[in-house]
Motif scaffolding. Structure first.
Motif, short mmCIF file in Angstrom:
data_model
loop_
_atom_site.label_atom_id
_atom_site.label_comp_id
_atom_site.label_asym_id
_atom_site.label_seq_id
_atom_site.Cartn_x
_atom_site.Cartn_y
_atom_site.Cartn_z
N GLN A 37 0.83 -1.21 0.00
CA GLN A 37 0.00 0.00 0.00
C GLN A 37 0.86 1.27 0.00
O GLN A 37 2.03 1.21 0.39
N SER A 38 0.28 2.38 -0.43
CA SER A 38 0.99 3.67 -0.43
C SER A 38 0.01 4.80 -0.69
O SER A 38 -0.89 4.67 -1.52
N LEU A 39 0.20 5.91 0.00
CA LEU A 39 -0.52 7.14 -0.32
C LEU A 39 0.45 8.15 -0.93
O LEU A 39 0.33 8.57 -2.08
N ARG A 40 1.48 8.52 -0.14
CA ARG A 40 2.39 9.60 -0.53
C ARG A 40 3.21 9.26 -1.77
O ARG A 40 3.29 10.05 -2.71
N THR A 41 3.82 8.08 -1.76
CA THR A 41 4.71 7.73 -2.87
C THR A 41 3.93 7.61 -4.17
O THR A 41 4.33 8.12 -5.22
N ARG A 80 7.81 -0.71 -5.55
CA ARG A 80 7.80 -0.82 -4.08
C ARG A 80 7.57 -2.28 -3.71
O ARG A 80 6.60 -2.89 -4.16
N GLU A 98 10.72 2.02 -2.16
CA GLU A 98 10.86 1.42 -0.82
C GLU A 98 10.93 -0.08 -0.96
O GLU A 98 10.01 -0.72 -1.46
N HIS A 135 14.75 3.22 1.58
CA HIS A 135 13.65 4.05 1.07
C HIS A 135 14.30 5.37 0.59
O HIS A 135 14.13 6.43 1.20
N GLN A 188 12.28 8.66 -0.04
CA GLN A 188 11.91 9.30 1.24
C GLN A 188 13.11 10.06 1.80
O GLN A 188 12.99 11.21 2.24
N CYS A 194 8.00 10.08 8.45
CA CYS A 194 7.73 9.86 7.02
C CYS A 194 6.24 9.68 6.72
O CYS A 194 5.82 9.84 5.58
N LEU A 195 5.45 9.35 7.75
CA LEU A 195 4.01 9.05 7.62
C LEU A 195 3.80 7.78 6.79
O LEU A 195 4.61 7.54 5.89
N ARG A 242 8.05 15.09 -1.07
CA ARG A 242 8.14 13.86 -1.88
C ARG A 242 7.90 14.20 -3.35
O ARG A 242 8.54 13.66 -4.24
#
Ligand code: CP
Length: 358
Positions: A59-63, A120, A152, A157, A160, A314-315, A342
């Motif tokens: 899963q990922s939001l930011r990347t 990732r 990542e 990472h 990041q 990093c959240l 990012r």
């Protein structure tokens, strides 16, 4: 700008493979692109018509959002390849008929029809075998002429870490004499990669900062990463120390970066032939985690830092476990600035590696 130093290269073990000067150029280009973005200037000529393929095994939001937005702001296309919907890319020796497709074939095919591939992978898709995901990404690189970008893995990472170095540069102007603490923090989830702390301590040491690593016994990082951090500290005239005392890491720090990562028994370790040396031990990992519930960042710890210190993460953060709401929402917190950076970090990586016209 000598962009030809970067064209076609991979961004996988970037803290090790790129020089200090190359990291500085990356930061400069990211800040240049950030200024253009904030001024509303057109940057769609930089990677006009180029395609980034993207594969998330986790899963990922930011990347995800910032790579997708970034390539399009530079005039390119974003194509996300869901590994559940394509055939599952498999390393040599891990094939399952009509379920998986050998990485060599996937990489060589994508190479013909696009311009870069970002990946990732950590944790369950790599069976928690430490280093398996990093080796998987490197197998893509072996068969691809286009740049491979590590979004990542289980070791690093680096996208990041670049965003974090940009954020620190913006807040403090530089790294010399800066006291940066990377600390473990408690989380109810015992299974997390070590990628962020490993990348951040190496990058900060390469930039010449004074780095402190704080964690309870049992949460040691990869000995190769510790050796590289020591080497960079010596080479770039910073310092590096490790402590098992949570509050010591906060005393007088300019930057504190407390986040959780998996303990030593959270991972399976193999030798070079793939033979298991040490099996993941869930009970042992849980015991270590439960013994360190007091490693939560509250105002009490933040009061020990320098008056101009910043709190980084990093959240996503585990609020009420890694950190109190008061701290993460407080005046020293720069977590949203990091997440924003990012975008600019990824744009710099893509522009330089994919041969952008800057
Ligand atoms: N920090 C980070 O990589 O965030 P995502 O997991 O949301 O991409």
């Amino acid at each position: 700008m000598k962009t030809n130093l970067f064209r076609g290269r991979d961004w996988i073990d970037a803290e090790l493979d790129y020089t200090k000067e190359e990291w500085e150029t990356m930061i400069d280009v990211a800040l240049y692109l950030k200024r253009k973005y904030l001024m509303g200037e057109d940057t769609s000529y930089i990677l006009k018509g180029k395609t980034l393929f993207s594969m998330f095994f986790n899963q990922s939001l930011r990347t995800r959002s910032t790579f997708a937005a970034g390539i399009q702001q530079l005039g390119g296309y974003y194509v996300e390849l869901d590994p559940g919907k394509t055939y599952m890319p498999a390393r040599k020796g891990y094939d399952i008929p009509y379920k998986t497709e050998r990485i060599k074939d996937v990489a060589e095919m994508l190479d013909r029809v696009g311009d870069a591939l970002s990946i990732r992978m950590y944790g369950p898709p790599a069976q928690w075998i430490y280093g398996f995901a990093n080796a998987t990404i490197k197998e893509f690189a072996e068969y691809s002429n286009n740049p491979i970008i590590n979004m990542e893995c289980d070791k690093y990472h680096p996208t990041q870490a670049l965003a974090d170095m940009i954020t620190i540069k913006e807040k403090f102007g530089g790294f010399k004499g800066l006291n940066i603490t990377m600390s473990w923090a408690y989380s109810g989830s015992i299974e997390k990669p070590r990628a962020v702390p490993q990348s951040v301590i190496m990058a900060a040491a390469k930039m010449g900062a004074n780095v402190t690593l704080a964690h309870p016994a049992g949460f040691e990082l990869d000995p190769d990463v510790i050796a590289a951090t020591k080497k960079f500290s010596k080479q770039y005239k910073g310092s590096f120390k490790i402590t098992n005392d949570f509050e010591e890491g906060f005393k007088g720090a300019d930057v504190v970066y407390p986040k959780s990562w998996g303990s030593v028994p959270c991972f399976t370790y193999t030798d070079e032939s793939g033979k298991t040396i040490k099996q993941k031990n869930h009970d042992e990992a849980e015991k270590l985690n439960n013994a360190a519930t007091n490693w939560m960042t509250t105002q009490k710890q933040m009061d020990l830092t320098d008056q101009n210190a910043v709190y980084m993460h990093c959240l996503p953060a585990d609020r009420g476990q890694e950190v109190s709401d008061e701290v993460i929402d407080g005046s020293k917190s720069v977590v949203i600035d990091e997440a924003e950076n990012r975008l600019h970090a990824h744009k710099a990586i893509m522009a330089l590696l994919m041969g952008g016209r800057l």
